[in-house]
Write a protein that holds these residues in place. Structure first.
Motif, PDB file in Angstrom:
ATOM      1  N   ILE A 182      47.658  42.157  32.187  1.00  0.00           N
ATOM      2  CA  ILE A 182      47.114  41.780  33.262  1.00  0.00           C
ATOM      3  C   ILE A 182      45.919  40.798  33.353  1.00  0.00           C
ATOM      4  O   ILE A 182      44.955  41.010  32.500  1.00  0.00           O
ATOM      5  CB  ILE A 182      46.531  43.124  33.882  1.00  0.00           C
ATOM      6  N   VAL A 184      42.785  39.909  36.039  1.00  0.00           N
ATOM      7  CA  VAL A 184      42.089  39.865  37.159  1.00  0.00           C
ATOM      8  C   VAL A 184      41.238  38.832  37.283  1.00  0.00           C
ATOM      9  O   VAL A 184      40.333  38.664  36.525  1.00  0.00           O
ATOM     10  CB  VAL A 184      41.422  41.074  37.667  1.00  0.00           C
ATOM     11  N   LEU A 204      39.290  45.382  37.793  1.00  0.00           N
ATOM     12  CA  LEU A 204      40.473  45.781  36.840  1.00  0.00           C
ATOM     13  C   LEU A 204      39.913  47.222  36.692  1.00  0.00           C
ATOM     14  O   LEU A 204      40.958  48.152  36.545  1.00  0.00           O
ATOM     15  CB  LEU A 204      40.343  44.953  35.654  1.00  0.00           C
ATOM     16  N   ALA A 207      41.450  49.385  39.468  1.00  0.00           N
ATOM     17  CA  ALA A 207      42.780  49.449  39.345  1.00  0.00           C
ATOM     18  C   ALA A 207      43.493  50.403  38.106  1.00  0.00           C
ATOM     19  O   ALA A 207      44.432  51.374  38.459  1.00  0.00           O
ATOM     20  CB  ALA A 207      43.369  47.995  39.072  1.00  0.00           C
ATOM     21  N   GLU A 272      51.923  46.981  39.833  1.00  0.00           N
ATOM     22  CA  GLU A 272      51.629  45.746  40.883  1.00  0.00           C
ATOM     23  C   GLU A 272      51.043  46.066  42.195  1.00  0.00           C
ATOM     24  O   GLU A 272      50.221  45.641  42.629  1.00  0.00           O
ATOM     25  CB  GLU A 272      52.646  44.872  40.774  1.00  0.00           C
ATOM     26  N   LEU A 275      47.697  47.308  41.495  1.00  0.00           N
ATOM     27  CA  LEU A 275      46.731  46.030  41.635  1.00  0.00           C
ATOM     28  C   LEU A 275      46.364  45.587  42.989  1.00  0.00           C
ATOM     29  O   LEU A 275      45.349  45.044  43.276  1.00  0.00           O
ATOM     30  CB  LEU A 275      47.353  45.049  40.519  1.00  0.00           C
ATOM     31  N   THR A 279      42.642  45.172  44.205  1.00  0.00           N
ATOM     32  CA  THR A 279      42.142  43.864  44.053  1.00  0.00           C
ATOM     33  C   THR A 279      42.602  42.651  44.888  1.00  0.00           C
ATOM     34  O   THR A 279      42.171  41.654  44.864  1.00  0.00           O
ATOM     35  CB  THR A 279      42.443  43.249  42.351  1.00  0.00           C
ATOM     36  N   TRP A 283      45.281  38.629  40.986  1.00  0.00           N
ATOM     37  CA  TRP A 283      45.630  38.929  39.809  1.00  0.00           C
ATOM     38  C   TRP A 283      46.801  38.485  39.608  1.00  0.00           C
ATOM     39  O   TRP A 283      47.779  37.887  40.340  1.00  0.00           O
ATOM     40  CB  TRP A 283      45.801  40.554  39.796  1.00  0.00           C
ATOM     41  N   CYS A 285      50.254  38.884  36.330  1.00  0.00           N
ATOM     42  CA  CYS A 285      50.692  39.875  35.497  1.00  0.00           C
ATOM     43  C   CYS A 285      51.832  39.378  34.696  1.00  0.00           C
ATOM     44  O   CYS A 285      52.698  38.982  35.351  1.00  0.00           O
ATOM     45  CB  CYS A 285      50.700  41.099  36.082  1.00  0.00           C
TER      46      CYS A 285
END
Length: 380
Positions: A182, A184, A204, A207, A272, A275, A279, A283, A285
């Motif tokens: 990941i 961010v 981060l 999350a 996801e 995230l 955020t 992000w 991934c």
């Protein structure tokens, strides 16, 4: 008659750190060829693999790896890691338990069965289990699938499965492995003026903490007695090179070990979604799905046969487990109807002064021999 302990010592003396076979596969090929097996070498990349059959359609597969991890700090060893030493009822050396004991026992079992005129046995050995595992068992499985339509009935992988006592554990499956990297993204700024930037570390952390607090999510009910699906934060990385700057990005690597009944796509969606909630869109991934789970029913023919022989030889009724890390069973599951792992104790694997009990290696060869003998004779 092959002396399994002498064979084990010879294998340990081969400095076969992944992916180098260092003569270990040559030794196996010579032994199997003399016993009447047809041996093929199936190299790929820097990796060498061995496939042997008795010229009958294989119904039972004995599989393992001859490669080992590096010895590490050799000053922590009481004897040279690649010179097998017999001491106090044990054989010491790198790979003694993981898994040259299993390989030696399998080779001895196979040659004994050949001498008895029992057919339908295959042997698979690779030098790429402890490494990337891209060109080892995976490659042999792909080769098999291109040339054969039938699956193999039974497979035993000789990984060290036992915990406290030899004979106490059979692995009937393993969890899958799903890794996420990941990143961010934020806005770099001076730490004294945080309102001018956007610190990705905070995003981060939020999350990951959300995932931790809400774990486990509502996933498919587990039906295979595997350990529950879980996730671990493997690494965290950020920074801009100075203590007075917030970074432009923060990176985390996490790993899911997921049970056979769970869906990796759902795990991916769960992460996801977390995230996005914490955020926004800041992000990215990348996913690596390195291992599918596998599971053999506890009431299967193979499990029952192996349990019976372990009980006869050791006096123990082994527990059935699906815990632990990944193995080459993740590849063999696609060509084998029933698959288990069984081998010696694993208390010293990957550690200095790795060792295996002499008596358990002898017993292991007998268990392999009698289990396969019973399976193949019962199919005639």
């Amino acid at each position: 008659m092959i002396d399994v302990i002498a064979l084990l010592k010879s294998l340990i003396n081969c400095q076969s750190i992944t992916p180098v076979q260092a003569g270990a596969l040559d030794l196996a090929q010579e032994l199997l060829s003399k016993a009447g097996f047809t041996v093929q070498r199936l190299p790929a990349g820097e990796v060498d693999n061995l496939w042997a059959t008795d010229n009958a359609c294989p119904r039972a597969l004995l599989a393992g790896h001859i490669d080992v991890v590096p010895p590490g700090d050799e000053t922590a060893w009481h004897s040279a890691p690649f010179i097998a030493e017999e001491r106090d009822g044990y054989i010491y050396g790198r790979g003694a338990a993981d898994m040259k004991a299993g390989v030696a026992a399998m080779l001895c079992a196979a040659t004994r069965l050949r001498q008895q005129g029992i057919n339908g046995i295959a042997i698979l050995l690779t030098s790429d289990e402890e490494g990337p595992a891209l060109h080892g068992t995976r490659h042999v499985v792909e080769w098999w699938q291109k040339n054969n339509e039938e699956c193999i009935d039974y497979a035993i992988v000789g990984e060290p499965t036992c915990e406290e006592f030899f004979g106490d554990t059979i692995k009937t499956g393993r969890r899958g492995s799903l890794t996420a990297r990941i990143i961010v993204h934020g806005q770099q700024t001076h730490v004294a003026y945080p309102h001018r930037g956007d610190n990705p570390n905070h995003q981060l952390i939020n999350a990951l903490e959300t995932m931790r607090q809400n774990w486990p999510p509502c996933l498919t009910a587990e039906a295979s007695s595997a350990p529950s699906t879980g996730f671990q934060v493997v690494s965290l990385k950020s920074g801009a090179g100075a203590n007075n700057i917030t970074p432009a990005s923060a990176t985390a690597t996490i790993n899911f070990r997921y049970a056979p009944a769970d869906d990796p796509a759902q795990l991916q969606q769960t992460l996801e979604s977390s995230l996005t909630q914490t955020t926004g869109k800041n992000w990215t991934c990348d996913w690596e799905h390195s291992a599918e789970p596998f599971f053999t029913a506890t009431d299967s023919v193979l499990v029952h046969a192996l349990q019976e022989e372990i009980d006869k030889v050791t006096g123990r009724r082994p527990a059935l487990s699906t815990g632990g890390g990944t193995s080459d069973g993740r590849f063999l599951r696609t060509i084998c109807r029933e698959l288990v792992e069984f081998g010696p104790r694993n208390e010293t694997i990957h550690a200095p002064n790795e060792r295996v009990g002499i008596e358990e290696v002898r017993q292991l060869a007998t268990i392999y021999e009698k289990t396969v003998q019973g399976l193949l004779l019962s199919k005639n």
